[in-house]
Design a protein around this motif. Structure first.
Motif, PDB file in Angstrom:
ATOM      1  N   THR A  33       0.778  -1.072  -0.055  1.00  0.00           N
ATOM      2  CA  THR A  33       0.246   0.315   0.220  1.00  0.00           C
ATOM      3  C   THR A  33       0.732   0.795   0.351  1.00  0.00           C
ATOM      4  OG1 THR A  33      -0.346   0.396   2.804  1.00  0.00           O
ATOM      5  CG2 THR A  33      -1.808  -1.449   0.995  1.00  0.00           C
ATOM      6  N   ALA A  34       0.132   2.325  -0.378  1.00  0.00           N
ATOM      7  CA  ALA A  34       1.113   3.743   0.358  1.00  0.00           C
ATOM      8  C   ALA A  34       1.873   3.761   0.745  1.00  0.00           C
ATOM      9  CB  ALA A  34       0.120   4.401  -0.431  1.00  0.00           C
ATOM     10  N   LEU A  35       1.067   3.511   2.704  1.00  0.00           N
ATOM     11  CA  LEU A  35       1.294   3.695   3.810  1.00  0.00           C
ATOM     12  C   LEU A  35       2.682   2.486   3.683  1.00  0.00           C
ATOM     13  CD1 LEU A  35       1.985   4.203   6.994  1.00  0.00           C
ATOM     14  CD2 LEU A  35      -0.265   2.290   7.294  1.00  0.00           C
ATOM     15  N   GLY A  36       2.638   1.538   3.220  1.00  0.00           N
ATOM     16  CA  GLY A  36       3.565   0.372   3.396  1.00  0.00           C
ATOM     17  C   GLY A  36       4.750   0.864   2.126  1.00  0.00           C
ATOM     18  N   ARG A  37       4.901   1.495   1.785  1.00  0.00           N
ATOM     19  CA  ARG A  37       5.784   1.867   0.942  1.00  0.00           C
ATOM     20  C   ARG A  37       6.557   3.652   1.509  1.00  0.00           C
ATOM     21  NH1 ARG A  37       2.296   1.956  -3.384  1.00  0.00           N
ATOM     22  NH2 ARG A  37       1.444   3.781  -3.657  1.00  0.00           N
ATOM     23  N   LEU A  38       5.572   4.349   2.520  1.00  0.00           N
ATOM     24  CA  LEU A  38       6.118   4.637   3.489  1.00  0.00           C
ATOM     25  C   LEU A  38       7.027   4.328   4.427  1.00  0.00           C
ATOM     26  CD1 LEU A  38       6.656   7.634   4.404  1.00  0.00           C
ATOM     27  CD2 LEU A  38       4.336   7.563   5.890  1.00  0.00           C
ATOM     28  N   LEU A  39       5.992   3.260   5.085  1.00  0.00           N
ATOM     29  CA  LEU A  39       7.354   2.651   6.672  1.00  0.00           C
ATOM     30  C   LEU A  39       7.919   1.245   5.846  1.00  0.00           C
ATOM     31  CD1 LEU A  39       3.951   0.773   6.859  1.00  0.00           C
ATOM     32  CD2 LEU A  39       5.424   2.538   9.089  1.00  0.00           C
ATOM     33  N   SER A  45       3.813   9.280  16.359  1.00  0.00           N
ATOM     34  CA  SER A  45       2.523   9.122  14.937  1.00  0.00           C
ATOM     35  C   SER A  45       1.315   8.428  15.672  1.00  0.00           C
ATOM     36  CB  SER A  45       3.128   7.437  14.326  1.00  0.00           C
ATOM     37  OG  SER A  45       2.869   6.237  15.158  1.00  0.00           O
ATOM     38  N   ASP A  46       0.747   8.386  16.192  1.00  0.00           N
ATOM     39  CA  ASP A  46      -0.686   8.015  17.478  1.00  0.00           C
ATOM     40  C   ASP A  46      -1.942   8.688  15.911  1.00  0.00           C
ATOM     41  OD1 ASP A  46      -2.453   6.553  18.190  1.00  0.00           O
ATOM     42  OD2 ASP A  46      -2.851   7.917  19.583  1.00  0.00           O
ATOM     43  N   PRO A  47      -1.524   9.805  16.663  1.00  0.00           N
ATOM     44  CA  PRO A  47      -2.605  11.157  16.267  1.00  0.00           C
ATOM     45  C   PRO A  47      -2.104  11.330  14.611  1.00  0.00           C
ATOM     46  CG  PRO A  47      -0.704  12.100  16.707  1.00  0.00           C
ATOM     47  CD  PRO A  47      -0.465  11.558  17.014  1.00  0.00           C
ATOM     48  N   ILE A  48      -1.695  10.621  14.029  1.00  0.00           N
ATOM     49  CA  ILE A  48      -1.639  10.888  12.251  1.00  0.00           C
ATOM     50  C   ILE A  48      -2.000   9.486  11.838  1.00  0.00           C
ATOM     51  CG2 ILE A  48      -0.428  10.580  10.207  1.00  0.00           C
ATOM     52  CD1 ILE A  48       2.252  11.679  12.364  1.00  0.00           C
ATOM     53  N   ALA A  49      -2.099   8.782  12.665  1.00  0.00           N
ATOM     54  CA  ALA A  49      -2.831   7.536  12.344  1.00  0.00           C
ATOM     55  C   ALA A  49      -4.169   7.419  12.434  1.00  0.00           C
ATOM     56  CB  ALA A  49      -2.356   6.392  13.183  1.00  0.00           C
ATOM     57  N   ARG A  50      -4.506   8.202  13.773  1.00  0.00           N
ATOM     58  CA  ARG A  50      -6.140   8.288  14.184  1.00  0.00           C
ATOM     59  C   ARG A  50      -6.414   9.129  12.511  1.00  0.00           C
ATOM     60  NH1 ARG A  50      -6.908  10.037  19.984  1.00  0.00           N
ATOM     61  NH2 ARG A  50      -5.255   8.949  20.908  1.00  0.00           N
ATOM     62  N   VAL A  51      -6.386  10.126  12.179  1.00  0.00           N
ATOM     63  CA  VAL A  51      -6.734  10.313  10.793  1.00  0.00           C
ATOM     64  C   VAL A  51      -6.469  10.042   9.857  1.00  0.00           C
ATOM     65  CG1 VAL A  51      -6.624  13.094   9.629  1.00  0.00           C
ATOM     66  CG2 VAL A  51      -6.902  12.954  12.583  1.00  0.00           C
ATOM     67  N   ALA A  52      -5.376   9.488   9.515  1.00  0.00           N
ATOM     68  CA  ALA A  52      -5.003   9.307   7.808  1.00  0.00           C
ATOM     69  C   ALA A  52      -5.689   8.342   8.093  1.00  0.00           C
ATOM     70  CB  ALA A  52      -4.268   8.787   8.093  1.00  0.00           C
ATOM     71  N   LEU A  53      -6.430   6.763   9.074  1.00  0.00           N
ATOM     72  CA  LEU A  53      -6.301   5.708   8.605  1.00  0.00           C
ATOM     73  C   LEU A  53      -7.657   5.407   9.840  1.00  0.00           C
ATOM     74  CD1 LEU A  53      -2.877   3.806   9.825  1.00  0.00           C
ATOM     75  CD2 LEU A  53      -4.160   4.081   7.101  1.00  0.00           C
ATOM     76  N   VAL A 101      -7.676   4.365  13.259  1.00  0.00           N
ATOM     77  CA  VAL A 101      -6.364   3.264  13.910  1.00  0.00           C
ATOM     78  C   VAL A 101      -5.327   4.185  14.943  1.00  0.00           C
ATOM     79  CG1 VAL A 101      -4.352   1.656  13.292  1.00  0.00           C
ATOM     80  CG2 VAL A 101      -6.976   1.645  11.935  1.00  0.00           C
ATOM     81  N   ARG A 102      -5.386   3.537  15.645  1.00  0.00           N
ATOM     82  CA  ARG A 102      -4.230   3.943  17.033  1.00  0.00           C
ATOM     83  C   ARG A 102      -2.775   3.050  16.858  1.00  0.00           C
ATOM     84  NH1 ARG A 102      -7.008   5.507  21.858  1.00  0.00           N
ATOM     85  NH2 ARG A 102      -4.751   6.025  22.058  1.00  0.00           N
ATOM     86  N   THR A 103      -1.731   3.813  17.507  1.00  0.00           N
ATOM     87  CA  THR A 103      -0.266   2.726  17.324  1.00  0.00           C
ATOM     88  C   THR A 103      -0.054   3.132  18.927  1.00  0.00           C
ATOM     89  OG1 THR A 103       0.241   5.412  16.909  1.00  0.00           O
ATOM     90  CG2 THR A 103       0.093   3.750  15.114  1.00  0.00           C
ATOM     91  N   ARG A 104      -1.230   3.873  19.752  1.00  0.00           N
ATOM     92  CA  ARG A 104      -0.830   2.942  21.061  1.00  0.00           C
ATOM     93  C   ARG A 104      -2.026   4.111  21.878  1.00  0.00           C
ATOM     94  NH1 ARG A 104       0.399   8.512  24.325  1.00  0.00           N
ATOM     95  NH2 ARG A 104      -0.327   9.808  23.393  1.00  0.00           N
ATOM     96  N   GLY A 105      -1.944   2.757  23.142  1.00  0.00           N
ATOM     97  CA  GLY A 105      -3.255   3.117  23.980  1.00  0.00           C
ATOM     98  C   GLY A 105      -3.037   2.305  25.440  1.00  0.00           C
ATOM     99  N   THR A 106      -4.179   2.426  26.475  1.00  0.00           N
ATOM    100  CA  THR A 106      -4.694   1.793  27.463  1.00  0.00           C
ATOM    101  C   THR A 106      -5.043   0.615  27.087  1.00  0.00           C
ATOM    102  OG1 THR A 106      -3.731   3.766  28.903  1.00  0.00           O
ATOM    103  CG2 THR A 106      -4.377   2.038  29.877  1.00  0.00           C
ATOM    104  N   ALA A 107      -4.284  -0.448  27.302  1.00  0.00           N
ATOM    105  CA  ALA A 107      -4.861  -1.872  27.047  1.00  0.00           C
ATOM    106  C   ALA A 107      -5.583  -1.901  28.511  1.00  0.00           C
ATOM    107  CB  ALA A 107      -3.941  -2.895  26.741  1.00  0.00           C
ATOM    108  N   GLY A 108      -6.081  -4.066  28.465  1.00  0.00           N
ATOM    109  CA  GLY A 108      -6.283  -3.906  29.833  1.00  0.00           C
ATOM    110  C   GLY A 108      -5.647  -4.171  30.958  1.00  0.00           C
ATOM    111  N   ASN A 109      -6.149  -4.546  31.904  1.00  0.00           N
ATOM    112  CA  ASN A 109      -5.599  -4.697  33.014  1.00  0.00           C
ATOM    113  C   ASN A 109      -4.348  -3.760  33.139  1.00  0.00           C
ATOM    114  OD1 ASN A 109      -6.622  -6.604  33.712  1.00  0.00           O
ATOM    115  ND2 ASN A 109      -6.416  -7.839  32.857  1.00  0.00           N
ATOM    116  N   GLY A 110      -4.665  -2.126  32.937  1.00  0.00           N
ATOM    117  CA  GLY A 110      -2.925  -1.250  33.473  1.00  0.00           C
ATOM    118  C   GLY A 110      -1.862  -0.804  32.012  1.00  0.00           C
ATOM    119  N   ARG A 111      -2.185  -2.510  31.025  1.00  0.00           N
ATOM    120  CA  ARG A 111      -1.285  -2.284  30.036  1.00  0.00           C
ATOM    121  C   ARG A 111      -1.050  -1.019  29.031  1.00  0.00           C
ATOM    122  NH1 ARG A 111      -2.052  -8.605  28.461  1.00  0.00           N
ATOM    123  NH2 ARG A 111      -0.755  -9.481  30.525  1.00  0.00           N
TER     124      ARG A 111
END
Length: 199
Positions: free
Chosen positions: A99-105, A122-130, A133-143
């Motif tokens: 994909t275009a993203l794959g070529r950039l990555l 990259s998280d705020p960019i991914a939220r808008v462009a994709l 989609v998030r690239t970071r965040g809080t998961a279960g059990n405080g992870r």
């Protein structure tokens, strides 16, 4: 702090039947090499297909499901073809060009693209462009979890069945899946990724 690192490929696909599927094939991880599958049915019911209790326990400590099934999960790969057999799921799909993203990555050094600090940037960019989609965040059990994508290729076709019913043709992943804080891109794709989880 305990840090876990998973290296592999996440494939997200939608189907004509309204079933959305996320396949994680992990070539290197603290749990060894394995494949797990997250399925969301058209009515929103979320199912985890895990190859062992250890995988089930780790995944369900991070993501949310309505049902979990321990079953052999077989993933075969030949060129761009992938076949996954896991309990009630039998699906095959074809991986195409970058994909275009794959070529950039592909231009970013792997050590940078997979680093947690880069996922934060990259998280705020991914939220808008994709589209959310998030690239970071809080998961279960405080992870805290970081998705470091290092490549991406589009899917060009699929066939399969769920509980004996044909899944129909490949479709966008819409509505988004609801397993955790992140989602898979709307356009069906296979993303090479390094996932870092901090406890």
């Amino acid at each position: 702090m305990t840090r876990w690192r998973f290296e592999g490929e996440i494939t997200g696909l939608g189907t004509g039947a309204g079933v959305r599927i996320v396949v994680g094939h992990w070539s290197r991880s603290p749990l060894g090499e394995f494949t797990d599958v997250m399925v969301e049915l058209a009515d929103g019911h979320r199912v985890l297909l895990a190859p062992s209790a250890a995988v089930r326990d780790f995944v369900t400590a991070t993501y949310v499901f309505d049902e979990t099934v321990i079953t052999p999960v077989r993933c075969s790969r030949s060129g761009g073809s992938r076949t996954v057999e896991a309990g009630d799921l039998d699906v095959s799909f074809e991986v195409g060009a970058r994909t275009a993203l794959g070529r950039l990555l592909h231009l970013i050094p792997r050590g940078v693209a997979s680093a947690p600090w880069f996922c934060v940037v990259s998280d705020p960019i991914a939220r808008v462009a994709l589209h959310g989609v998030r690239t970071r965040g809080t998961a279960g059990n405080g992870r805290r979890e970081y998705y470091g994508a290092v490549d991406q290729r589009r899917l060009v076709g699929m066939s399969g069945s769920w509980r004996g019913r044909d899944l129909g043709p490949l479709r966008p992943v819409d509505p988004p899946v609801r397993f955790g804080f992140g989602s898979t891109p709307r356009a069906p794709a296979a993303t090479s990724i390094v996932t870092t989880i901090d406890d």
